[in-house]
Scaffold this motif. Sequence first.
Motif, PDB file in Angstrom:
ATOM      1  N   GLU A 194       0.596   6.177   0.629  1.00 19.20           N
ATOM      2  CA  GLU A 194      -0.639   5.387   0.500  1.00 19.20           C
ATOM      3  C   GLU A 194      -1.784   6.259   0.003  1.00 19.20           C
ATOM      4  O   GLU A 194      -2.578   5.842  -0.865  1.00 19.20           O
ATOM      5  N   SER A 242      -1.158   7.101  -3.663  1.00 17.51           N
ATOM      6  CA  SER A 242      -1.375   5.925  -4.515  1.00 17.51           C
ATOM      7  C   SER A 242      -2.857   5.724  -4.771  1.00 17.51           C
ATOM      8  O   SER A 242      -3.274   5.397  -5.903  1.00 17.51           O
ATOM      9  N   ASP A 253      -4.731   5.847  -8.384  1.00 19.54           N
ATOM     10  CA  ASP A 253      -5.606   4.771  -8.847  1.00 19.54           C
ATOM     11  C   ASP A 253      -6.977   5.300  -9.267  1.00 19.54           C
ATOM     12  O   ASP A 253      -7.607   4.765 -10.199  1.00 19.54           O
ATOM     13  N   ILE A 279       0.918  10.385 -11.559  1.00 25.28           N
ATOM     14  CA  ILE A 279       1.861   9.365 -11.078  1.00 25.28           C
ATOM     15  C   ILE A 279       3.191   9.978 -10.657  1.00 25.28           C
ATOM     16  O   ILE A 279       3.942   9.396  -9.864  1.00 25.28           O
ATOM     17  N   GLN A 334       3.258  10.265  -7.059  1.00 21.64           N
ATOM     18  CA  GLN A 334       3.496   8.967  -6.421  1.00 21.64           C
ATOM     19  C   GLN A 334       4.988   8.631  -6.417  1.00 21.64           C
ATOM     20  O   GLN A 334       5.526   8.157  -5.420  1.00 21.64           O
ATOM     21  N   LYS A 357       7.474   8.159  -3.225  1.00 17.18           N
ATOM     22  CA  LYS A 357       8.310   6.978  -3.010  1.00 17.18           C
ATOM     23  C   LYS A 357       9.762   7.383  -2.721  1.00 17.18           C
ATOM     24  O   LYS A 357      10.422   6.831  -1.833  1.00 17.18           O
TER      25      LYS A 357
END
Length: 424
Positions: free
Chosen positions: A173, A176, A180, A186, A189, A193
Amino acid sequence: MPYIKSQTFKPLNYWLRGGVAALTLNLFLGNPFAYAQQEVTLKDAVLLTLNQHAELQSFVHAQNVNQGLIQQAGVSSPLSLRVEVEDAFGTGSYSGLSAMQATVGVSWLLENDVINSRVGVANEQSAWVSLQKEIKALDVAAETANIFVVLLSQKEQLTLAKLAQLQAKKVLEVISKQVDLGKANIIDQLRAKADLSTKALEVEDLIHEIEASKAQLAAQWQGNMNFTVSGTLQRIPTETQLDLANEQLINHPRIKLYATEQRIAEAEIALAKVTAKPSWQVFTGVKRNEAEDDFALTASISIPLGSENRNQGEIIALQAKGSQKQAESEALSQRISTQILLLTHKLKHNRHVIEGLSTETIPALEQANEKAKQAYQIGRYRYSEWNDIQQDLLDAQAELIQAFTNIQLFNIELERLTGRSIMK
């Protein structure tokens, strides 16, 4: 971002709130645990095993066999009825029954010493079976305790895995949000995941392992899996208790078994000596003289002749057998003493591991984790480096759980080897 603090990762204090399970292999603990009960402690599991384990049931029949053998050993040879007729159905003055002399009596063997020796052998053999049962009970109780401790450890690991999964979710979280805002790549990120997916798989694997361990534990008493285990890995033997472990070795049923086997050999030697010379036979009866119309008592004794050394070979063999058991007993004591020494060293080492992890390693990694999180959020630390610190922290927590688990497993083996509870 929240992270896992040291007080959260003291699972042995906080995760298991149930009653303290005393890691002891006492074999005589009252009434068995009822199947309707949902929460099982180690004491309950051991009691159920001792009352329901299939391999222990055969000893009930073995003990009945020995009771029968003891009873049979005390049975003496049957009395013999003897009837003798003289001077009958001859010719002249001995024709017909007019001059007949008839003797009716009973004879028996003087074999009290033989009976007592047979009963002595049977009693020692019965004691041997009882010790065999006690040894088997120790083994199956230790096996149950090991499975129980592994199950507790798996529950601890599952709680840790769930906390790690929650941690990974919160990290994702945070990353992310940074992506953003254009403050993170990314790639971070995507790696977060993947890490979360891995943590979820670890949780699922542990759930399956716990179910398998529960099935293995229930099989110890041929029961079902409708229960939960309650206990803690936190109880640790003291240095003094460990140092006294070797002194309890003399009470181990395996050592007693050799002593019993020596007594069996001694009892068999006594029996061989008694039976080397056949028993005397005594006869007493009543004699009827038809010619004189008179009765008289009669008695006789039969003394067998023969060498008293006819069982000498058997006696020599039994004496050698007794010496062999003595040597085996001394060898076993030495072997177990060595195993006890190794186990006490392993227990003490794991105590030091727990102390080092709890007071130094984990607190330092928690601080490093907090610093790494703060540095990552301001762009001065890479995700891979932060993730490495988080993994190091999880590894240290897992190592702490394993150290506590090792202590319980080593202690169970120590109790099995000494035949006594170390932690009282």
